[in-house]
Design an enzyme around this catalytic site. Structure first.
Site, mmCIF file in Angstrom:
data_model
loop_
_atom_site.group_PDB
_atom_site.id
_atom_site.type_symbol
_atom_site.label_atom_id
_atom_site.label_comp_id
_atom_site.label_asym_id
_atom_site.label_seq_id
_atom_site.Cartn_x
_atom_site.Cartn_y
_atom_site.Cartn_z
ATOM 1 N N TYR A 248 -11.432 -1.464 -1.620
ATOM 2 C CA TYR A 248 -11.543 -3.459 -1.445
ATOM 3 C C TYR A 248 -12.706 -3.660 -0.306
ATOM 4 O O TYR A 248 -13.540 -4.462 -0.621
ATOM 5 C CB TYR A 248 -10.609 -4.279 -1.023
ATOM 6 C CG TYR A 248 -10.439 -5.469 -1.282
ATOM 7 C CD1 TYR A 248 -9.925 -6.056 -2.095
ATOM 8 C CD2 TYR A 248 -10.261 -5.977 0.080
ATOM 9 C CE1 TYR A 248 -10.224 -7.507 -2.781
ATOM 10 C CE2 TYR A 248 -10.665 -7.414 -0.312
ATOM 11 C CZ TYR A 248 -10.760 -8.065 -1.463
ATOM 12 O OH TYR A 248 -10.442 -9.780 -1.800
ATOM 13 N N LYS B 245 -16.643 -4.993 -0.999
ATOM 14 C CA LYS B 245 -16.625 -6.490 -0.511
ATOM 15 C C LYS B 245 -17.687 -6.967 0.287
ATOM 16 O O LYS B 245 -18.816 -7.076 0.322
ATOM 17 C CB LYS B 245 -15.433 -7.358 0.172
ATOM 18 C CG LYS B 245 -14.058 -7.616 -0.670
ATOM 19 C CD LYS B 245 -14.513 -8.578 -2.006
ATOM 20 C CE LYS B 245 -13.554 -9.324 -2.989
ATOM 21 N NZ LYS B 245 -14.044 -10.291 -3.551
#
Lengths: 77, 247
Positions: B155, B159
């Protein structure tokens, strides 16, 4: 052929702000007509609209001169 | 702020931050296409709420990691609305695991949706926005993309990637009047953060200078600002909305 060249020429003149006299079949969009990469992408988009066709990314990469564009369009029509 | 006459596509808009953004854009006057992956009923409720404000809205199912589906979604949006002014790349998933336990599939799934999905949606709207000579692209990144987070290697990487993608696309599209910015939310109370282990949540709370979770409304307000005329001179920026976590 003449009609296609005429229509392509008009789009190039409008988009790139060049003189019609600068445009010939051998003219390269980037080197001769001062287009940057994004201009060429936009030109291809406008050609798609004008001639109601879809030009794949692969084909678009091979269109570098006015003549390439005219030949491509004629081959699809 | 006034977005009357503007049209927007918000990915992952059936719940959480995406829902809040979709509703806020609509409240300010925009017509909003509500994208969802799985929760059709919830997406419908959002679209209904937008329509009840007198705006146009419809739901559009699409897995944003699928390029053909993304093209179809953008095509439908442009057909329905006639133009597309605002894209909010919000859709995202988590597959949290410790690095040494993380399965390749968990990595791939998160990168595919959270990073490639943003690329695909951005690419798909670029054509329309370039023609319009205007557009606003707002990418929802995350504070963890700026400062890292244990247990979220996938993640976090995705991001952080979104931040790089934001800056590259901002530079590329600036000459055509299109701005691209990212919002990096901190720890916001949503279904997604509810799933985080209590331990991780507690530890995160101690890292928030403002001492509380954020609300989806905080993110929605920033997205609305970046979509508004007031933000016309802002591009390639990352707006942290995180209670001060990253400074």
């Amino acid at each position: 052929m003449a009609d296609v060249l005429e229509r392509v020429t008009k789009i190039i003149v409008d988009r790139l702000g060049v003189e019609e006299s600068q445009i010939n079949l051998d003219a390269k969009f980037k080197e001769d007509l001062g287009a940057d990469s994004l201009d060429v992408v936009e030109l291809v988009m406008e050609l798609e609209d004008e001639f109601d066709m879809e030009i794949s990314d692969d084909d678009a990469e091979n269109i570098t001169t006015v003549g390439d564009a005219v030949t491509y369009i004629n081959s699809k029509n | 702020m006034n977005l009357t006459g503007k049209t927007a596509l918000v990915t992952g808009a059936s719940r959480g931050i995406g829902k809040a953004i979709a509703l806020e854009l609509a409240r300010l006057g925009a017509d909003v296409a509500v994208n969802f992956a799985g929760s059709e009923q919830k997406a419908k409720e959002v679209a209904d709420e937008i329509q009840s404000m007198g705006r146009r809205s419809f739901i559009v199912q699409c897995d944003i990691s699928d390029s053909d589906a993304v093209s179809a979604m953008v095509k439908e949006t442009v057909e329905q609305f006639g133009r597309l002014d605002i894209l909010v790349n919000n859709a995202g998933i988590t597959r949290d695991n410790l690095l040494m336990r993380m399965k390749e599939q968990e990595w791939d799934d998160v990168i595919d949706t959270n990073l490639k999905g943003v690329f695909l949606c951005t690419k798909a709207v670029t054509r329309q926005m370039m023609k319009q000579r205007s557009g606003r692209i707002i990418n929802i990144s995350s504070v963890v993309g700026r400062i890292g987070n244990a247990g979220q290697a996938n993640y976090t990487a995705a991001k952080a990637g979104v931040i790089g993608l934001t800056k590259a696309s901002a530079r590329e599209l600036a000459p055509r009047g299109i701005t691209v910015n990212a919002i990096a939310p901190g720890f916001i109370a949503t279904d997604m953060t509810d799933e985080l282990p209590a331990e991780a949540k507690e530890q995160l709370l101690t890292q928030i200078p403002l001492g509380a979770l954020g609300e989806t409304a905080d993110i929605a307000a920033s997205a609305a600002f970046l979509a508004s005329d007031g933000a016309k001179y802002i591009t390639g920026q990352v707006l942290g909305v995180d209670g001060g976590m990253a400074m």
